[in-house]
Scaffold this active site. Structure first.
Site, PDB file in Angstrom:
ATOM      1  N   HIS A 153       0.647  -1.343  -0.161  1.00 36.65           N
ATOM      2  CA  HIS A 153       0.225   0.233  -0.222  1.00 36.65           C
ATOM      3  C   HIS A 153       1.375   1.294  -0.323  1.00 36.65           C
ATOM      4  O   HIS A 153       1.476   1.835   1.667  1.00 36.65           O
ATOM      5  CB  HIS A 153      -0.501   0.146   0.800  1.00 36.65           C
ATOM      6  CG  HIS A 153      -2.095  -0.723   1.717  1.00 36.65           C
ATOM      7  ND1 HIS A 153      -1.313  -2.351   1.808  1.00 36.65           N
ATOM      8  CD2 HIS A 153      -2.870  -1.729   0.516  1.00 36.65           C
ATOM      9  CE1 HIS A 153      -2.378  -3.280   1.484  1.00 36.65           C
ATOM     10  NE2 HIS A 153      -3.933  -2.844   1.379  1.00 36.65           N
ATOM     11  N   ASN A 202      -7.693  11.312   4.912  1.00 35.65           N
ATOM     12  CA  ASN A 202      -8.221  11.341   3.505  1.00 35.65           C
ATOM     13  C   ASN A 202      -9.350  11.465   2.691  1.00 35.65           C
ATOM     14  O   ASN A 202      -8.860  11.062   1.337  1.00 35.65           O
ATOM     15  CB  ASN A 202      -6.828  11.273   3.273  1.00 35.65           C
ATOM     16  CG  ASN A 202      -6.868   9.224   3.199  1.00 35.65           C
ATOM     17  OD1 ASN A 202      -8.432   9.003   3.245  1.00 35.65           O
ATOM     18  ND2 ASN A 202      -6.214   7.940   2.544  1.00 35.65           N
ATOM     19  N   HIS A 236      -4.425   3.173  -3.093  1.00 38.92           N
ATOM     20  CA  HIS A 236      -4.467   3.012  -1.696  1.00 38.92           C
ATOM     21  C   HIS A 236      -3.425   1.291  -1.491  1.00 38.92           C
ATOM     22  O   HIS A 236      -3.048   1.730  -1.012  1.00 38.92           O
ATOM     23  CB  HIS A 236      -6.066   2.346  -1.582  1.00 38.92           C
ATOM     24  CG  HIS A 236      -5.959   1.555  -0.633  1.00 38.92           C
ATOM     25  ND1 HIS A 236      -6.780   1.643   0.682  1.00 38.92           N
ATOM     26  CD2 HIS A 236      -6.015  -0.519  -0.145  1.00 38.92           C
ATOM     27  CE1 HIS A 236      -6.148   0.933   1.500  1.00 38.92           C
ATOM     28  NE2 HIS A 236      -5.944   0.129   0.817  1.00 38.92           N
ATOM     29  N   SER A 240     -21.625 -11.309  38.412  1.00 38.68           N
ATOM     30  CA  SER A 240     -22.377 -12.555  37.516  1.00 38.68           C
ATOM     31  C   SER A 240     -20.875 -13.336  37.731  1.00 38.68           C
ATOM     32  O   SER A 240     -20.649 -14.652  37.842  1.00 38.68           O
ATOM     33  CB  SER A 240     -22.919 -12.858  36.160  1.00 38.68           C
ATOM     34  OG  SER A 240     -24.245 -11.972  35.963  1.00 38.68           O
ATOM     35  N   GLU A 264     -17.473  -6.392  25.065  1.00 35.48           N
ATOM     36  CA  GLU A 264     -17.189  -7.056  24.971  1.00 35.48           C
ATOM     37  C   GLU A 264     -15.003  -7.098  24.133  1.00 35.48           C
ATOM     38  O   GLU A 264     -14.564  -7.338  24.430  1.00 35.48           O
ATOM     39  CB  GLU A 264     -17.395  -8.581  24.724  1.00 35.48           C
ATOM     40  CG  GLU A 264     -18.490  -8.951  25.743  1.00 35.48           C
ATOM     41  CD  GLU A 264     -19.652  -8.087  25.509  1.00 35.48           C
ATOM     42  OE1 GLU A 264     -19.888  -6.924  24.608  1.00 35.48           O
ATOM     43  OE2 GLU A 264     -21.142  -8.003  26.314  1.00 35.48           O
ATOM     44  N   HIS A 266     -27.685 -16.949  25.331  1.00 34.06           N
ATOM     45  CA  HIS A 266     -26.422 -17.288  26.079  1.00 34.06           C
ATOM     46  C   HIS A 266     -25.701 -18.485  25.988  1.00 34.06           C
ATOM     47  O   HIS A 266     -24.839 -18.478  27.063  1.00 34.06           O
ATOM     48  CB  HIS A 266     -26.678 -16.719  27.461  1.00 34.06           C
ATOM     49  CG  HIS A 266     -27.594 -15.776  27.535  1.00 34.06           C
ATOM     50  ND1 HIS A 266     -28.377 -14.771  26.946  1.00 34.06           N
ATOM     51  CD2 HIS A 266     -27.028 -14.703  28.756  1.00 34.06           C
ATOM     52  CE1 HIS A 266     -28.463 -13.504  26.942  1.00 34.06           C
ATOM     53  NE2 HIS A 266     -27.640 -13.104  27.609  1.00 34.06           N
TER      54      HIS A 266
HETATM   55  C1  LIG Z   1     -10.711  -4.815   9.934  1.00 35.19           C
HETATM   56  C2  LIG Z   1     -10.513  -5.082   8.592  1.00 35.19           C
HETATM   57  N1  LIG Z   1     -11.448  -5.290   7.677  1.00 35.19           N
HETATM   58  C3  LIG Z   1     -10.783  -4.510   6.454  1.00 35.19           C
HETATM   59  C4  LIG Z   1      -9.977  -4.603   5.979  1.00 35.19           C
HETATM   60  C5  LIG Z   1      -8.813  -4.508   4.314  1.00 35.19           C
HETATM   61  N2  LIG Z   1      -8.966  -2.977   4.295  1.00 35.19           N
HETATM   62  C6  LIG Z   1      -7.602  -2.545   4.632  1.00 35.19           C
HETATM   63  S1  LIG Z   1      -7.506  -1.507   4.121  1.00 35.19           S
HETATM   64  C7  LIG Z   1      -9.142  -1.071   4.105  1.00 35.19           C
HETATM   65  C8  LIG Z   1      -9.592   0.874   3.907  1.00 35.19           C
HETATM   66  C9  LIG Z   1      -9.279   1.433   5.243  1.00 35.19           C
HETATM   67  O1  LIG Z   1      -9.618   2.838   4.204  1.00 35.19           O
HETATM   68  P1  LIG Z   1      -9.182   4.105   5.115  1.00 35.19           P
HETATM   69  O2  LIG Z   1      -8.530   3.558   6.270  1.00 35.19           O
HETATM   70  O3  LIG Z   1      -9.925   5.342   4.852  1.00 35.19           O
HETATM   71  O4  LIG Z   1      -7.671   3.841   4.304  1.00 35.19           O
HETATM   72  P2  LIG Z   1      -6.616   4.881   3.466  1.00 35.19           P
HETATM   73  O5  LIG Z   1      -7.153   4.161   1.933  1.00 35.19           O
HETATM   74  O6  LIG Z   1      -6.987   5.726   2.952  1.00 35.19           O
HETATM   75  O7  LIG Z   1      -5.200   4.197   3.535  1.00 35.19           O
HETATM   76  C10 LIG Z   1      -9.979  -2.320   3.663  1.00 35.19           C
HETATM   77  C11 LIG Z   1     -11.266  -2.528   3.980  1.00 35.19           C
HETATM   78  C12 LIG Z   1      -9.380  -5.328   6.951  1.00 35.19           C
HETATM   79  N3  LIG Z   1      -8.054  -4.579   7.158  1.00 35.19           N
HETATM   80  N4  LIG Z   1      -9.305  -5.439   8.084  1.00 35.19           N
HETATM   81  C1  LIG Z   2     -27.335 -12.378  35.264  1.00 37.47           C
HETATM   82  C2  LIG Z   2     -26.998 -13.203  36.204  1.00 37.47           C
HETATM   83  O1  LIG Z   2     -26.464 -14.456  35.762  1.00 37.47           O
HETATM   84  N1  LIG Z   2     -26.693 -13.400  36.610  1.00 37.47           N
HETATM   85  C3  LIG Z   2     -26.258 -14.292  38.190  1.00 37.47           C
HETATM   86  C4  LIG Z   2     -25.220 -12.662  39.077  1.00 37.47           C
HETATM   87  O2  LIG Z   2     -24.795 -14.052  39.984  1.00 37.47           O
HETATM   88  C5  LIG Z   2     -25.969 -14.286  41.441  1.00 37.47           C
HETATM   89  C6  LIG Z   2     -24.745 -14.429  42.375  1.00 37.47           C
HETATM   90  O3  LIG Z   2     -24.559 -15.575  41.679  1.00 37.47           O
HETATM   91  C7  LIG Z   2     -26.258 -14.844  40.118  1.00 37.47           C
HETATM   92  O4  LIG Z   2     -27.733 -15.139  41.329  1.00 37.47           O
HETATM   93  C8  LIG Z   2     -27.419 -13.734  39.227  1.00 37.47           C
HETATM   94  O5  LIG Z   2     -28.026 -15.119  38.787  1.00 37.47           O
HETATM   95 MG   LIG Z   3      -8.663   7.071   4.175  1.00 38.67          MG
END
Ligand SMILES: Cc1ncc(C[n+]2csc(CCOP(=O)(O)OP(=O)(O)O)c2C)c(N)n1
Ligand SMILES: CC(=O)N[C@H]1CO[C@H](CO)[C@@H](O)[C@@H]1O
Ligand SMILES: [Mg+2]
Ligand SMILES: *[C@@H]1O[C@H](CO)[C@@H](O)[C@H](O)[C@H]1NC(C)=O
Ligand SMILES: *[C@@H]1O[C@H](CO)[C@@H](O)[C@H](O)[C@H]1NC(C)=O
Ligand SMILES: *[C@@H]1O[C@H](CO)[C@@H](O)[C@H](O)[C@H]1NC(C)=O
Ligand SMILES: *[C@@H]1O[C@H](CO)[C@@H](O)[C@H](O)[C@H]1NC(C)=O
Ligand SMILES: CC(=O)N[C@H]1CO[C@H](CO)[C@@H](O)[C@@H]1O
Length: 678
Positions: free
Chosen positions: A28, A187, A263, A385, A417, A479
């Site tokens: 790139h 850009n 790119h 939990s 997460e 879950h």
């Molecule tokens: C999670 C993820 N999805 C897709 C890609 C593939 N990818 C690499 S660069 C790019 C475009 C990113 O655009 P930008 O950040 O604007 O980069 P520029 O073209 O300006 O260098 C993509 C989709 C990747 N590297 N990671």
């Molecule tokens: C959402 C969930 O699972 N809650 C639990 C969290 O922990 C307490 C105590 O062990 C449980 O009573 C809940 O059910």
């Molecule tokens: Mg860009």
């Protein structure tokens, strides 16, 4: 230094980037050419680092979140005198090169984290900034600023479109991480073309709403002073992370500049000649660095060594005044566990009460948290939990919230997460800290984009994953993890541990802590499990072991976690029918795989059929088991005892299947599954 000298350096980077990508015929060129000014300014006018010692603890951290532009990073590291030669640059993207297609922290001197999957790098940067703030609060004393450095990241449009970046930016704003500074390569181009196609929000307004300090630079192609001053401004704001939107031209200098065509494919030969001529270079010289440009960077390198030498002096004085803290600082950066830690791990007897493994995990965390001060982490809004907050824990929070302070080690991740895992990677990459992250096992699926990178980047991240099967009961199929363990077990360099009782929980944590170059996923139950005869911490180290039962069995039952006590009962039923069974507990397939062949054969001797029992997808068990009991669908919502009955995880269901297995192999040869030709 005059602007013209800076421009000469910047244009050297641009032409080198074109050469590097052209030679590889892959890569790139656009972003390196466009980001050259901001990167040059950052490394030469703001950042503190020592190319001679890329592990200096108080260096500023730099993350290239738009990892596809890594030609830029390799070129800068080369010019600054890190361990990358011009010949290395010429091997960009080739087999065994230390300049791989995207930055890999374990391959290249000076690369802090692996980047390429967009959104991860900037999220790692949030983790690095958390680590920095925590280390600063823990180790700095009066006038001694042993840790006081910055985390910088360059990111592009793609990173800002990724959800994980939003999760972590939101948390970074809440946490007021004032030493985090992001440079946005604005850009207006991505792979499909103009960002007008799908990305038209006001990014800075969004970041302002997250609690960030925002700035912009109108001309990021030429305005060196503007970029320099903006970074200086950002450094002054210490109670908010900063993002600087820098308007640039992708592929600056190319006849195709400003288009998506630069790119991800090399510039044409004649275009490269044009670029060089335009910048006042000899159009036919390849991989050319003017002497005065090398000299310029050599001076920066010298300054870097000076900064570290000054820091060393200051650290020596600190060591005299605070010998214990200094010793602790060194221990942590060396990655050594505290001595005597193992003695704190709880051990259990079969007469101890049945307890959920998530609860046993809480007991363990309470027992070790004070003895392991580098342990830092938290949960994605499931603390009550998941039971991951030990007694006396202090929250990692800005003091102004009144909820904790930066010396706290318990991180309130909110329901984020993916961000939690990406931040954990950043904390892990900082060094000196052992991050843990917790949620329901099923929701690690939200975080796999980052947990996969924990494994690729050789980072010790401890994933504490509770509610690890249909045994969570009433919450139902949404879950209940089914395919999850198979996915994780299929991921290289990842340890999956599913302990069956208290001793195995202790063993699982000890393994996770001792394996400093890979992540561990510890799967824990919601429901109570009895303490087993025959379990031990040491047995977990082997991954799988004979827990109980006959030396000359007719059948072997193998299980993990909550299903181990059930196969113990199934074996009793079989015994009543005159069938002798062996019970194997298999807390970690990966550790078992790493044992000697003779040991593995002692656990699964030739000629004896094996039946596996795990309340998960059976995928993967066929390498040990001749028959498997597992989950075929997504589970169901009901009290867990009902589900175990419905899906056949009762002693009588299992003993019935064991008999069928024996029947099947009565007149057939039993294949020796674990025999391996190479
Ligand atoms: C999670 C993820 N999805 C897709 C890609 C593939 N990818 C690499 S660069 C790019 C475009 C990113 O655009 P930008 O950040 O604007 O980069 P520029 O073209 O300006 O260098 C993509 C989709 C990747 N590297 N990671
Ligand atoms: C959402 C969930 O699972 N809650 C639990 C969290 O922990 C307490 C105590 O062990 C449980 O009573 C809940 O059910
Ligand atoms: Mg860009
Ligand atoms: C600082 O001290 C470390 C550890 O003693 C040493 O490895 C390093 O070379 C020193 N750095 C400088 C610039 O003197
Ligand atoms: C952080 O808060 C804890 C708990 O209130 C307190 O004991 C500790 O001294 C504080 N640390 C700092 C550096 O303020
Ligand atoms: C992981 O931990 C186990 C148990 O302590 C140990 O035997 C093994 O060598 C460790 N592996 C690595 C790669 O650290
Ligand atoms: C488990 O055993 C019970 C009682 O024999 C039977 O009704 C049920 O169908 C069995 N379940 C499975 C999944 O085999
Ligand atoms: C010890 C040390 O070098 N600290 C430096 C960290 O970075 C800031 C800003 O670049 C400097 O002002 C400190 O001197």
């Amino acid at each position: 230094m005059s602007d013209s000298k800076d421009l000469r350096c910047i244009n050297t980077i641009r032409t080198l980037a074109a050469d590097v990508v052209f030679k590889a015929n892959s890569g790139h060129p656009g972003a390196p050419m466009g980001c050259a000014p901001m990167a040059h300014v950052l490394f030469t006018k703001h950042m503190k680092f020592n190319p001679e010692n890329s592990a200096w603890p108080n260096r500023d951290r730099f993350i290239l979140s738009n990892g596809h532009s890594c030609a830029l990073q390799y070129i800068l590291l080369h010019l600054l005198g890190y361990k990358i030669t011009m010949d290395d640059l010429k091997t960009f993207r080739q087999l065994d090169s230390i300049c791989p297609g995207h930055p890999e922290n374990y391959m290249t001197d000076g690369v802090e984290v692996t980047t390429g999957p967009l959104g991860q790098g900037i999220s790692n940067a949030v983790g690095l900034a958390i680590a920095e703030a925590h280390m600063e609060a823990t180790f700095n004393k009066d006038s001694f600023k042993i840790i006081d450095n910055y985390t910088y990241a360059i990111l592009g449009d793609g990173c800002l479109q990724e959800g994980v970046a939003s999760e972590t930016a939101s948390l970074a704003g809440h946490l007021k991480l004032g030493k985090l500074i992001a440079l946005y390569d604005d850009n207006s181009i991505q792979i499909d073309g103009s960002t007008d196609l799908s990305f038209t929000e006001d990014v800075l307004k969004r970041y302002e709403a997250y609690g960030w300090h925002t700035l912009s630079v109108g001309d990021g192609d030429d305005d060196i002073e503007g970029i320099t001053n903006a970074i200086a401004e950002a450094k002054k704001v210490t109670d908010k992370p900063s993002i600087i939107k820098i308007h640039t031209t992708i592929g600056y200098g190319s006849s195709l500049q400003g288009t998506e065509k630069v790119h991800g494919s090399s510039l044409k030969d004649d275009d490269i000649v044009n670029v060089k001529t335009k910048f006042g270079f000899d159009g036919n010289k390849k991989f050319y660095v003017p002497d005065d440009v090398y000299d310029f960077y050599a001076e920066v390198k010298k300054q870097g060594a000076k900064h570290e030498a000054e820091w060393n002096e200051s650290f020596n004085k600190y060591s005299e005044k605070y010998p214990d803290l200094a010793k602790e600082f060194k221990r942590r950066f060396a990655g050594e566990l505290p001595s005597g830690l193992e003695e704190a791990f709880p051990r259990y007897k079969p007469s101890d009460p049945a307890t959920a493994t998530r609860k046993l995990s809480e007991t363990l965390l309470n027992a070790i948290a004070d003895k392991l001060p580098e342990l830092i982490g938290g949960s994605a809004d499931l603390t009550s939990s998941n039971l991951t907050r030990w007694k006396g824990a202090v929250d990692f929070q800005p003091e102004s919230t009144g909820l904790g302070n930066y010396s706290g080690r318990y991180i309130r991740y909110g329901v984020r997460e993916h961000g939690m895992a990406a931040i954990s990677n950043g904390i892990g990459a900082y060094g000196a800290l052992i991050p843990f992250a917790s949620t329901f096992l099923n929701f690690i699926s939200y975080a796999v984009g980052a947990s996969r990178l924990s494994a690729l980047s050789h980072l010790r991240i401890i994933y504490i994953m509770t509610h690890d099967s249909i045994g969570l009961g009433e919450d139902g199929p949404t879950h209940q993890p089914i395919e999850t363990l198979a996915t994780l077990r299929a991921t290289p360099n990842t340890l999956v541990l599913r302990p069956a009782d208290g001793n195995e929980v202790s063993g699982a944590y000890l393994v996770a802590l001792k394996n400093s170059t890979r992540p561990s996923v510890i799967a824990l139950t919601r429901q109570n499990l009895p303490q087993l005869e025959g379990s031990s911490i040491e047995n977990v180290f082997k991954g799988g072991y004979v827990l109980q039962g006959s030396n000359k069995p007719q059948i072997i039952l193998v299980a993990t976690g909550s299903e181990v006590s059930i196969i113990v009962d199934a074996a009793k039923e079989l015994e009543k029918k005159g069938i002798s069974a062996r019970i194997v507990s298999m807390p970690s397939m990966e550790l078992f795989e790493e044992q000697e062949q003779s040991y593995k054969e002692s656990v699964f001797p030739e000629g004896i059929p094996v039946l596996s029992v795990e309340a998960m997808s059976t995928f993967g068990w066929s390498r040990y088991a001749h028959a498997s009991i597992g989950m075929k669908g997504f589970g169901s919502s009901a009290p867990y005892e009902k589900l175990y009955e419905r899906f056949g995880f009762t002693p009588s269901n299992i003993s019935e299947k064991a008999q069928k297995t024996l029947e099947f192999y009565k007149n057939r040869a039993v294949p020796h599954l674990i025999a391996q030709p190479f």
